[in-house]
Design an enzyme around this catalytic site. Structure first.
Site, PDB file in Angstrom:
ATOM      1  N   ASP A  82       0.505 -25.212  29.670  1.00 54.71           N
ATOM      2  CA  ASP A  82       1.386 -26.328  29.102  1.00 54.71           C
ATOM      3  C   ASP A  82       2.778 -25.950  28.612  1.00 54.71           C
ATOM      4  OD1 ASP A  82      -0.237 -25.422  27.160  1.00 54.71           O
ATOM      5  OD2 ASP A  82      -0.070 -27.273  25.957  1.00 54.71           O
ATOM      6  N   GLU A 140      -2.578 -26.241  25.340  1.00 57.15           N
ATOM      7  CA  GLU A 140      -2.692 -25.399  24.137  1.00 57.15           C
ATOM      8  C   GLU A 140      -2.028 -25.938  22.906  1.00 57.15           C
ATOM      9  OE1 GLU A 140      -2.411 -22.968  21.133  1.00 57.15           O
ATOM     10  OE2 GLU A 140      -0.737 -23.247  22.444  1.00 57.15           O
ATOM     11  N   GLU A 141      -0.897 -26.680  23.274  1.00 57.61           N
ATOM     12  CA  GLU A 141       0.074 -26.881  22.133  1.00 57.61           C
ATOM     13  C   GLU A 141      -0.393 -28.306  21.497  1.00 57.61           C
ATOM     14  OE1 GLU A 141       2.479 -24.981  21.445  1.00 57.61           O
ATOM     15  OE2 GLU A 141       2.984 -23.795  23.137  1.00 57.61           O
TER      16      GLU A 141
HETATM   17 ZN    ZN Z   1       3.222 -22.485  21.608  1.00 59.44          ZN
HETATM   18 ZN    ZN Z   2       1.635 -20.294  23.210  1.00 59.03          ZN
END
Ligand code: ZN
Ligand code: ZN
Length: 396
Positions: A82, A140-141
């Site tokens: 992402d 992930e963020e």
């Molecule tokens: Zn990041």
């Molecule tokens: Zn990262």
């Protein structure tokens, strides 16, 4: 030619194709959990390599498998996919075409590296005993983190406990180098949202008000006791507030103030205790001053722990691949990363890939508008990971 030499020469041979892959991903970034085109593109690239065993996970993620010639151990390699809501300022031919969205955390490089790694491992699969799982993970963020969703998938759960390996680009580390930290490596992270309620009105008549701005000021200062007085000096902790909104005017005191921040540490019990103490502190300060405070906590990722045995093995393998001068020891890092979820349940190794280059002016930090990488890092990003996978399968 031994396996390591084969991997090195294949990484060198294939890397131009994966620089192009990285640039395609960089130009077409997608926000967390919206990585539909990214997912389709990665799937197409995996199929072009010849890989057909590809499962869909967490809506926009992929779990692909490469089987070696014989049965054996299994290892999982993970890349995230992402991008961030950041407007890119780089003036490069491969700058983001999606205005306001940017691969400012290098997840484009992680995915391109894992694809290069996949192509190398596919090429040498006759030399491998065991199987390799390639996990392209979305989101992930953003809390709750794609990792926590992947872990609920049957395709993932069926794997049982197995070594997990992941990498993250690091602009502070020169290209050519990688870094390892054994044990606790990255912090747990919780998002804090405070609403302080008072009674607003004309700033000239404080006696008729309950000033939430003053309450907020006391709270911001007092809350640092969590780090300076309540935390053990041996347990790293961070409390940072990055957003304070008191939307009054020069002579208008508002009714409420909003504060947002983050709390990070490396200890599960202290994390829980600290958040309880924080709640008590902020509510009692507000009440003592005649107002009230509500603390909402968005629980983020746990701390990331690198398995000491696996990490030592991977560091030794990296020295074989890159030479000892290119493999450095890292200090624990207060950043958070959802790979931590895997690390709580599986022997894991998360290491950093150097992508900085002072001479080329590549030094902007992660999550900045001018973040970029020295693309020479991709050859190591793919090649080293292939070598680490091979070492995990007990082959040398
Ligand atoms: Zn990041
Ligand atoms: Zn990262």
């Amino acid at each position: 030619m031994d396996v390591r030499e084969k991997i090195e020469s294949l990484a060198q041979k294939f890397v131009p194709e994966f620089v192009a892959v990285r640039r395609h991903l960089h130009q077409n970034p997608e926000l967390s959990f919206q990585e539909y085109d990214t997912c389709a593109y990665i799937k197409k690239r995996l199929q072009a390599i010849g890989i057909t065993d590809i499962a869909s996970v967490a809506e926009t993620g992929l779990l692909a498998t490469i089987e070696g010639r014989q049965k054996g151990d299994t290892v999982l390699l993970r890349a995230d996919m992402d991008a961030l809501p950041i407007l890119e300022k780089n003036k490069v031919s491969y700058a983001s075409k999606n205005d306001g969205v940017m691969h400012a955390c290098g997840h484009d490089a992680h995915s391109a590296s894992l694809l290069l790694c996949a192509k190398i491992l596919w090429e040498i699969k006759e030399d491998l005993n065991g199987s390799i799982k390639l996990l392209f993970q979305p989101g992930e963020e953003v809390v709750p983190g794609g990792a926590s969703l992947v872990m609920q998938e049957k395709a993932y759960q069926d794997l049982g406990c197995l070594p997990h390996i992941g990498q993250h680009v690091q602009p502070n580390l020169p290209v050519g180098k990688v870094g390892f930290c054994s044990g606790k490596f990255m912090a747990s992270m919780d998002e804090l949202f405070l609403t302080i309620n008072g009674k607003g009105g004309h700033g000239a008549m404080p006696e008729s008000l309950i000033d939430p701005v003053l309450i907020a000021s006391h709270i911001i200062v007092a809350a640092q006791q969590l780090v300076s007085r309540m935390a053990s000096p041996r347990t790293p902790s961070v409390l940072s507030f990055g957003k304070v909104i008191a939307n009054g005017a020069v002579n208008i005191v508002p009714d409420e103030v909003h504060i947002e921040g983050t709390f990070r540490t490396f200890d599960k019990a202290w994390r829980k205790d600290a958040l309880q103490r924080l709640e008590k502190l902020v509510t009692s300060i507000a009440e003592g001053m005649g107002g009230s405070c509500e603390l909402k906590i968005n629980h983020g990722y746990p701390h990331l722990v690198n398995d000491t045995v696996l990490t030592q093995d991977m560091k030794s393998a990296a020295i074989e691949y890159l030479g000892s001068k290119n493999v450095v020891d890292l200090e624990p890092w207060m950043a958070a990363e959802d790979f931590a979820y895997y690390s709580q349940k599986n022997p894991s190794c998360f290491y950093l890939l150097g992508v900085g280059n002072e001479q080329k002016g590549i030094r902007s930090g992660l999550h900045t508008q001018t973040f970029d990488i020295d693309e020479n890092a991709l050859e190591i990003g793919g090649g080293l990971m292939a070598w680490l996978a091979v070492k995990n399968l007990g082959h040398s």
